[in-house]
Design a protein around this motif. Sequence first.
Motif, mmCIF file in Angstrom:
data_model
loop_
_atom_site.group_PDB
_atom_site.id
_atom_site.type_symbol
_atom_site.label_atom_id
_atom_site.label_comp_id
_atom_site.label_asym_id
_atom_site.label_seq_id
_atom_site.Cartn_x
_atom_site.Cartn_y
_atom_site.Cartn_z
ATOM 1 N N LEU A 163 0.832 -1.193 0.000
ATOM 2 C CA LEU A 163 0.000 0.000 0.000
ATOM 3 C C LEU A 163 0.871 1.249 0.000
ATOM 4 C CD1 LEU A 163 -2.761 -1.007 2.585
ATOM 5 C CD2 LEU A 163 -2.685 -1.420 0.117
ATOM 6 N N GLU A 164 0.637 2.124 -0.938
ATOM 7 C CA GLU A 164 1.418 3.355 -1.035
ATOM 8 C C GLU A 164 1.166 4.239 0.180
ATOM 9 O OE1 GLU A 164 -1.968 5.676 -3.692
ATOM 10 O OE2 GLU A 164 -0.129 4.986 -4.632
ATOM 11 N N ARG A 165 2.113 5.110 0.480
ATOM 12 C CA ARG A 165 1.978 6.048 1.605
ATOM 13 C C ARG A 165 2.429 7.436 1.150
ATOM 14 N NH1 ARG A 165 4.809 4.032 6.866
ATOM 15 N NH2 ARG A 165 6.529 3.595 5.430
ATOM 16 N N GLN A 166 1.497 8.365 1.226
ATOM 17 C CA GLN A 166 1.740 9.734 0.795
ATOM 18 C C GLN A 166 1.273 10.691 1.885
ATOM 19 O OE1 GLN A 166 -0.796 9.287 -2.553
ATOM 20 N NE2 GLN A 166 0.736 8.250 -3.812
ATOM 21 N N LEU A 167 1.617 11.963 1.726
ATOM 22 C CA LEU A 167 1.314 12.971 2.741
ATOM 23 C C LEU A 167 0.138 13.840 2.294
ATOM 24 C CD1 LEU A 167 4.967 14.093 3.572
ATOM 25 C CD2 LEU A 167 3.594 12.346 4.715
ATOM 26 N N TYR A 168 -0.792 14.077 3.240
ATOM 27 C CA TYR A 168 -1.992 14.857 2.933
ATOM 28 C C TYR A 168 -2.275 15.830 4.074
ATOM 29 C CZ TYR A 168 -2.816 11.298 -0.620
ATOM 30 O OH TYR A 168 -2.690 10.456 -1.704
ATOM 31 N N ALA A 169 -2.808 16.986 3.702
ATOM 32 C CA ALA A 169 -3.201 17.984 4.698
ATOM 33 C C ALA A 169 -4.351 18.808 4.132
ATOM 34 C CB ALA A 169 -2.024 18.893 5.061
ATOM 35 N N ALA A 170 -5.061 19.494 5.026
ATOM 36 C CA ALA A 170 -6.173 20.358 4.623
ATOM 37 C C ALA A 170 -5.635 21.696 4.111
ATOM 38 C CB ALA A 170 -7.110 20.580 5.808
ATOM 39 N N PRO A 171 -6.280 22.290 3.113
ATOM 40 C CA PRO A 171 -5.858 23.617 2.646
ATOM 41 C C PRO A 171 -5.789 24.640 3.776
ATOM 42 C CG PRO A 171 -7.415 22.652 1.110
ATOM 43 C CD PRO A 171 -7.376 21.736 2.301
ATOM 44 N N ALA A 172 -6.738 24.579 4.716
ATOM 45 C CA ALA A 172 -6.743 25.534 5.826
ATOM 46 C C ALA A 172 -5.486 25.385 6.681
ATOM 47 C CB ALA A 172 -7.984 25.335 6.688
ATOM 48 N N ALA A 250 -11.471 14.453 -3.316
ATOM 49 C CA ALA A 250 -12.509 14.844 -4.264
ATOM 50 C C ALA A 250 -13.299 16.051 -3.781
ATOM 51 C CB ALA A 250 -13.455 13.663 -4.513
ATOM 52 N N SER A 251 -13.511 16.125 -2.456
ATOM 53 C CA SER A 251 -14.285 17.242 -1.902
ATOM 54 C C SER A 251 -13.437 18.480 -1.660
ATOM 55 C CB SER A 251 -14.929 16.810 -0.584
ATOM 56 O OG SER A 251 -13.940 16.588 0.418
ATOM 57 N N GLY A 252 -12.110 18.346 -1.776
ATOM 58 C CA GLY A 252 -11.227 19.472 -1.523
ATOM 59 C C GLY A 252 -10.842 19.650 -0.075
ATOM 60 N N ARG A 253 -11.269 18.733 0.800
ATOM 61 C CA ARG A 253 -10.927 18.849 2.215
ATOM 62 C C ARG A 253 -9.479 18.471 2.489
ATOM 63 N NH1 ARG A 253 -14.439 16.013 6.281
ATOM 64 N NH2 ARG A 253 -13.729 17.714 7.639
ATOM 65 N N LEU A 254 -8.892 17.666 1.618
ATOM 66 C CA LEU A 254 -7.470 17.312 1.733
ATOM 67 C C LEU A 254 -6.765 17.603 0.415
ATOM 68 C CD1 LEU A 254 -7.321 13.890 3.651
ATOM 69 C CD2 LEU A 254 -6.680 16.151 4.524
ATOM 70 N N ARG A 255 -5.465 17.853 0.540
ATOM 71 C CA ARG A 255 -4.618 18.082 -0.621
ATOM 72 C C ARG A 255 -3.317 17.312 -0.384
ATOM 73 N NH1 ARG A 255 -2.934 24.101 -1.044
ATOM 74 N NH2 ARG A 255 -5.191 24.315 -1.306
ATOM 75 N N ARG A 256 -2.799 16.704 -1.441
ATOM 76 C CA ARG A 256 -1.525 16.016 -1.283
ATOM 77 C C ARG A 256 -0.411 17.051 -1.172
ATOM 78 N NH1 ARG A 256 1.477 11.384 -5.027
ATOM 79 N NH2 ARG A 256 3.318 11.251 -3.671
ATOM 80 N N VAL A 257 0.474 16.842 -0.201
ATOM 81 C CA VAL A 257 1.603 17.752 -0.017
ATOM 82 C C VAL A 257 2.894 17.027 -0.383
ATOM 83 C CG1 VAL A 257 0.399 19.083 1.741
ATOM 84 C CG2 VAL A 257 1.829 17.156 2.434
ATOM 85 N N LEU A 258 3.905 17.792 -0.755
ATOM 86 C CA LEU A 258 5.149 17.216 -1.281
ATOM 87 C C LEU A 258 4.813 16.124 -2.304
ATOM 88 C CD1 LEU A 258 7.266 16.887 1.997
ATOM 89 C CD2 LEU A 258 7.438 18.668 0.253
ATOM 90 N N PRO A 259 4.062 16.465 -3.343
ATOM 91 C CA PRO A 259 3.508 15.444 -4.248
ATOM 92 C C PRO A 259 4.541 14.607 -4.978
ATOM 93 C CG PRO A 259 3.214 17.651 -5.147
ATOM 94 C CD PRO A 259 3.672 17.828 -3.733
#
Length: 299
Positions: A163-172, A250-259
């Motif tokens: 399973l891949e592991r990436q970083l995610y955070a909210a725009p706020a 999809a809803s925009g509540r999270l965004r991938r960081v350091l993509p």
Amino acid sequence: MQLLNYMQLYVEVAKTRNFRKAADTLGMSSSTLSRNIAALEKEIGVRLLHRSTRRVELTEAGQAYFNRCQSIVDEANVAHEALRGEALHPSGTLRISMPVDLAINYLAPLLADFAVAYPLIDFELEASSRRVDLLADPFDLAIRMGPAPAAPSTLVARQIALLERQLYAAPAYLDRAPPLDHPDDLAQHALCVAPGAMRDGWTLFNGAASSTVQVKTRFAMNSVGLSRALAAEGAGIAVLDSVIARDELASGRLRRVLPQWSLAPIQVHAITDTRLVSARTRLFVDFIKERLAARNSSG
């Protein structure tokens, strides 16, 4: 045939160290089971068990007998299944232990599809982070995330997914947090991750390049679902698979960081206490491995 029956009863008692548990699994009374084990001990002339009001312990001879009997019983069960067509028309109850987040986000739809494909199989499912003892608990299979278990040596682990592991955070969160342009910047950020995940630092990969950074967490937890929810609320950065994060993305509540950067994928293993598994167990492991691989290749 009577001796083989005695062996099967003894193996179940030796695995659970408990007459009541073994009797429940075997579908018989504790007193009947106890009488059968006593008859076995009388027949072979060796004491196999130390009995007490709380627990059953194996004697030295009992342990040696269990080691031999288990493989014999497993082989007999496999042969019996083949003779009665179990391999072609698998039936019975499949008992599986699996982590909560993996069960909900990955395995639930696969279980539903498998149940349609094999309508004679029933299921007993435990979704828990508890590390079950396959030698004592009545499970056919445990699905676990992370490295294959080193002990006990009798366990058989088969890798079924990465399973891949990436970083995610909210725009706020990103709007008010320090800049995040390189893995080194993570040391200045709040993380929502498992408590032991940062013990030796994080190594992130970008193609052939890698970067190891020492980080600390603010929200330590043992639930991927909770880390996702906290990140979506703007509490910090979570480590997620894209499947876990897809709705919030999809809803925009999270965004991938350091993509461009990712952590090493995490292994998923199917674990049994023997290589000689039932047809339904073997079919299920093959089924979910194939489906998870297809999901990774399409994603």
